[in-house]
Design a protein around this motif. Structure first.
Motif, PDB file in Angstrom:
ATOM      1  N   VAL A  38       0.463  -1.439  -0.434  1.00 54.87           N
ATOM      2  CA  VAL A  38       0.177   0.308  -0.242  1.00 54.87           C
ATOM      3  C   VAL A  38       1.015   1.584  -0.433  1.00 54.87           C
ATOM      4  CG1 VAL A  38      -1.589   1.324   1.342  1.00 54.87           C
ATOM      5  CG2 VAL A  38      -1.837  -1.025   1.734  1.00 54.87           C
ATOM      6  N   ILE A  39       2.329   1.020   0.370  1.00 54.08           N
ATOM      7  CA  ILE A  39       2.858   2.479   0.604  1.00 54.08           C
ATOM      8  C   ILE A  39       3.419   2.519  -0.508  1.00 54.08           C
ATOM      9  CG2 ILE A  39       5.137   3.196   1.905  1.00 54.08           C
ATOM     10  CD1 ILE A  39       4.097   1.823   4.584  1.00 54.08           C
ATOM     11  N   THR A  40       3.444   1.700  -1.383  1.00 53.93           N
ATOM     12  CA  THR A  40       4.511   1.651  -2.063  1.00 53.93           C
ATOM     13  C   THR A  40       3.317   1.958  -3.419  1.00 53.93           C
ATOM     14  OG1 THR A  40       6.271  -0.025  -2.061  1.00 53.93           O
ATOM     15  CG2 THR A  40       6.197  -0.005  -4.150  1.00 53.93           C
ATOM     16  N   SER A  41       2.457   2.196  -3.561  1.00 56.75           N
ATOM     17  CA  SER A  41       1.142   2.413  -4.269  1.00 56.75           C
ATOM     18  C   SER A  41       1.607   3.310  -3.852  1.00 56.75           C
ATOM     19  CB  SER A  41      -0.162   1.404  -4.070  1.00 56.75           C
ATOM     20  OG  SER A  41      -0.088  -0.225  -4.633  1.00 56.75           O
ATOM     21  N   GLY A  42       1.367   3.848  -3.027  1.00 61.30           N
ATOM     22  CA  GLY A  42       0.759   5.758  -2.804  1.00 61.30           C
ATOM     23  C   GLY A  42       2.393   6.545  -2.931  1.00 61.30           C
ATOM     24  N   ILE A  43       3.059   5.820  -3.097  1.00 62.82           N
ATOM     25  CA  ILE A  43       4.647   6.588  -3.780  1.00 62.82           C
ATOM     26  C   ILE A  43       4.659   6.886  -5.229  1.00 62.82           C
ATOM     27  CG2 ILE A  43       7.006   6.616  -3.799  1.00 62.82           C
ATOM     28  CD1 ILE A  43       6.993   5.460  -1.041  1.00 62.82           C
ATOM     29  N   PHE A  44       4.054   5.417  -5.528  1.00 62.68           N
ATOM     30  CA  PHE A  44       4.307   5.493  -7.144  1.00 62.68           C
ATOM     31  C   PHE A  44       2.934   6.228  -7.629  1.00 62.68           C
ATOM     32  CE2 PHE A  44       7.337   2.678  -7.060  1.00 62.68           C
ATOM     33  CZ  PHE A  44       7.914   2.782  -7.798  1.00 62.68           C
ATOM     34  N   SER A  45       2.065   6.200  -7.017  1.00 71.24           N
ATOM     35  CA  SER A  45       1.003   6.938  -7.437  1.00 71.24           C
ATOM     36  C   SER A  45       1.042   8.992  -6.885  1.00 71.24           C
ATOM     37  CB  SER A  45      -0.341   6.961  -6.738  1.00 71.24           C
ATOM     38  OG  SER A  45      -0.802   5.700  -6.878  1.00 71.24           O
ATOM     39  N   ILE A  46       1.738   9.166  -6.009  1.00 72.90           N
ATOM     40  CA  ILE A  46       1.999  10.498  -5.994  1.00 72.90           C
ATOM     41  C   ILE A  46       2.968  10.881  -7.204  1.00 72.90           C
ATOM     42  CG2 ILE A  46       2.977  11.780  -5.179  1.00 72.90           C
ATOM     43  CD1 ILE A  46       2.602  10.775  -2.080  1.00 72.90           C
ATOM     44  N   VAL A  47       3.923   9.546  -7.751  1.00 72.22           N
ATOM     45  CA  VAL A  47       4.907  10.133  -9.162  1.00 72.22           C
ATOM     46  C   VAL A  47       3.974  10.277  -9.987  1.00 72.22           C
ATOM     47  CG1 VAL A  47       6.530   9.077 -10.471  1.00 72.22           C
ATOM     48  CG2 VAL A  47       6.865   9.001  -7.807  1.00 72.22           C
ATOM     49  N   ALA A  48       2.474   9.051 -10.275  1.00 72.78           N
ATOM     50  CA  ALA A  48       2.298   9.341 -11.689  1.00 72.78           C
ATOM     51  C   ALA A  48       1.233  10.414 -11.795  1.00 72.78           C
ATOM     52  CB  ALA A  48       1.092   8.359 -11.397  1.00 72.78           C
ATOM     53  N   GLY A  49       1.135  11.228 -10.317  1.00 73.74           N
ATOM     54  CA  GLY A  49       0.380  12.559 -10.232  1.00 73.74           C
ATOM     55  C   GLY A  49       0.615  13.685 -11.024  1.00 73.74           C
ATOM     56  N   PHE A  50       2.308  13.241 -10.874  1.00 70.36           N
ATOM     57  CA  PHE A  50       3.353  14.450 -11.345  1.00 70.36           C
ATOM     58  C   PHE A  50       3.164  14.701 -12.495  1.00 70.36           C
ATOM     59  CE2 PHE A  50       4.452  15.836  -6.595  1.00 70.36           C
ATOM     60  CZ  PHE A  50       3.903  17.244  -6.339  1.00 70.36           C
ATOM     61  N   LEU A  51       3.203  13.820 -13.028  1.00 68.60           N
ATOM     62  CA  LEU A  51       3.055  13.439 -14.418  1.00 68.60           C
ATOM     63  C   LEU A  51       1.912  13.166 -15.402  1.00 68.60           C
ATOM     64  CD1 LEU A  51       6.196  10.794 -14.498  1.00 68.60           C
ATOM     65  CD2 LEU A  51       6.143  13.384 -15.323  1.00 68.60           C
ATOM     66  N   GLY A  52       0.520  13.564 -14.236  1.00 68.46           N
ATOM     67  CA  GLY A  52       0.049  13.636 -15.060  1.00 68.46           C
ATOM     68  C   GLY A  52      -1.194  11.975 -15.523  1.00 68.46           C
ATOM     69  N   GLY A  53      -0.675  11.467 -14.803  1.00 65.63           N
ATOM     70  CA  GLY A  53      -1.665   9.523 -14.591  1.00 65.63           C
ATOM     71  C   GLY A  53      -2.244  10.120 -12.870  1.00 65.63           C
ATOM     72  N   GLN A  54      -3.380   9.258 -13.320  1.00 66.16           N
ATOM     73  CA  GLN A  54      -4.203   9.301 -11.458  1.00 66.16           C
ATOM     74  C   GLN A  54      -3.597   8.277 -10.843  1.00 66.16           C
ATOM     75  OE1 GLN A  54      -4.644   7.679 -14.115  1.00 66.16           O
ATOM     76  NE2 GLN A  54      -6.505   5.737 -13.637  1.00 66.16           N
ATOM     77  N   CYS A  55      -2.737   7.526 -10.755  1.00 65.66           N
ATOM     78  CA  CYS A  55      -2.669   6.791 -10.238  1.00 65.66           C
ATOM     79  C   CYS A  55      -1.511   5.624 -10.789  1.00 65.66           C
ATOM     80  CB  CYS A  55      -3.987   5.266  -9.134  1.00 65.66           C
ATOM     81  SG  CYS A  55      -4.534   4.845 -10.167  1.00 65.66           S
ATOM     82  N   ALA A  56      -1.152   4.728  -9.418  1.00 68.41           N
ATOM     83  CA  ALA A  56       0.588   3.586 -10.252  1.00 68.41           C
ATOM     84  C   ALA A  56       0.009   2.551  -9.155  1.00 68.41           C
ATOM     85  CB  ALA A  56       1.688   4.020 -10.615  1.00 68.41           C
ATOM     86  N   ASN A  57      -0.919   1.693  -8.586  1.00 74.05           N
ATOM     87  CA  ASN A  57      -0.747   0.486  -7.676  1.00 74.05           C
ATOM     88  C   ASN A  57      -0.881  -1.183  -8.140  1.00 74.05           C
ATOM     89  OD1 ASN A  57      -3.965   2.038  -8.720  1.00 74.05           O
ATOM     90  ND2 ASN A  57      -4.058  -0.271  -8.401  1.00 74.05           N
ATOM     91  N   ILE A  58      -0.828  -1.847  -7.116  1.00 68.62           N
ATOM     92  CA  ILE A  58      -1.322  -3.527  -7.607  1.00 68.62           C
ATOM     93  C   ILE A  58      -2.657  -2.923  -8.082  1.00 68.62           C
ATOM     94  CG2 ILE A  58      -2.446  -3.388  -5.002  1.00 68.62           C
ATOM     95  CD1 ILE A  58      -1.224  -6.312  -4.885  1.00 68.62           C
TER      96      ILE A  58
END
Length: 379
Positions: A243-263
């Motif tokens: 869940v933590i990793t999904s949150g970190i990658f979702s933040i990265v995706a958000g800065f690049l224009g994507g809604q999320c990146a998760n399991i």
């Protein structure tokens, strides 16, 4: 690596590749996104999601497939028209931050327990009902393509269960469309869109109307499903770390224009199952899936112009097939508890009505009213 886990990885990636772009194209069109913004959206969620899956699978030797939330994208298709692009970017970042906080605090299970999964599913079913009715209408208008695809879908549901019916139906539809329609306009050609930081804006309304429902959908429809599939196949997944990793990658995706990146829920289930080969090697299927998603993301700039050239009715048919399984499962889960009939019904019809009161959208009202009735009236 063997044929079985390679095949599982390919099927898992196709599930995301075939179902996601049509929904995202619809969401982007509803929000009047530019072509570059749409390309960047697709690039980000597939590339970042693919990298997440590769890293996590190799790190833990567990088939953890990285992806984006298809249910989240379906939800966004209903709200992108109500917010500016910058507002949405801010909401994506806050959603990722919520995932990170939930993972760090270890309250994932408690959060899901407070907002009943039946209410979350009812909200989702109500929000995507419009797309299912559009699918029926479009099938009647594009009868040869839509009708034949539906027959193939039903045949694979009944006869060949090892191959996903949705993928078979979409492939059939694409082939028939190419055979029956002349494409004189293939969209506006564009070059490669280089990733760049998107500027967010934050406000309370977008937090409650977009960020919070999106985070709940990711947790309930992706994280919970993926983790359950892993545990069902005798893995011991690091829940908080995922869940933590999904949150970190979702933040990265958000800065690049994507809604999320998760399991990915269903994708992880495919790679974790017995069909994916020996248990100790199944994680390689997730690696294969991650490589395919990353590659697909890198070529998103070639995909979007083709999507723009497709007939609107065909896009609606693709979305219908992509969401059919989600819709059926959401309805099934929603009404699975006889003691929650009233709360689920109100959550469903509020989401279906797509109302906005006090500048707060239907998803929040659906979850709020449904949860209050379930907790304090029906309990």
């Amino acid at each position: 690596m063997n044929q079985r886990n390679i095949a599982a990885g390919i099927v898992a990636s196709l599930l995301a590749i075939i179902s996601g772009p049509a929904i995202i194209s619809e969401a982007a069109a509803n929000g009047n996104f530019t072509t570059s913004q749409t390309i960047l959206w697709l690039f980000t969620i597939y590339a970042v999601g693919g990298i997440l899956g590769i890293i996590m699978s190799l790190r833990f030797r567990i088939p953890i497939v990285g992806a984006h939330s298809i249910t989240g994208a379906a939800f966004l298709a209903t709200v992108t028209s109500q917010f500016t692009y910058a507002d949405l970017i801010g909401a994506y970042l806050l959603s990722g931050l919520l995932l990170l906080v939930v993972g760090l605090s270890g309250i994932f299970s408690k959060l899901l327990d407070y907002v009943p999964k039946e209410i979350v599913s009812a909200m989702l079913a109500g929000m995507i009902t419009k797309y299912m009715t559009n699918y029926i209408v479009s099938t009647s208008q594009l009868l040869v393509v839509g009708g034949s695809s539906l027959l193939v879908y039903l045949y694979f549901c009944k006869g060949i269960k090892r191959f996903p019916p949705m993928i078979a139906a979409v492939i059939t539809g694409v082939i028939l469309l190419l055979c029956t329609h002349a494409f004189t306009d293939r969209g506006t050609p564009v070059g490669f869109v280089f990733p760049q930081i998107q500027v967010p804006e934050f406000n309370v309304i977008s937090f409650f109307s977009v960020a919070l429902p999106l985070a709940l959908l990711i947790l309930s429809n992706d994280c919970a499903v993926g983790l359950a599939a892993l545990e069902q196949n005798d893995y011991r997944p690091p829940v908080n770390q995922i869940v933590i990793t999904s949150g970190i990658f979702s933040i990265v995706a958000g800065f690049l224009g994507g809604q999320c990146a998760n399991i990915g829920g269903m994708m992880t289930a495919i790679c974790a199952g017995e069909e994916a080969g020996p248990r100790e090697n199944r994680y390689m299927g997730a690696v294969v899936s991650g490589i395919m998603l990353l590659t697909f993301g890198l070529f998103a700039w070639k995909l979007v112009p083709w999507l723009q050239a497709l007939p609107g009715t065909f896009i609606a048919i693709l979305i219908g097939f992509a969401l059919l399984g989600v819709f059926v499962n959401s309805l099934q889960i929603s009404f699975s508890q006889p003691t929650m009939k009233i709360s689920v019904t109100f959550a469903f019809i509020i989401a279906l009505a797509n109302i906005t009161m006090f500048s707060i959208g239907a998803p929040v009202w659906s979850l709020l009213v449904g949860t209050l009735i379930a907790r304090y009236i029906e309990n």
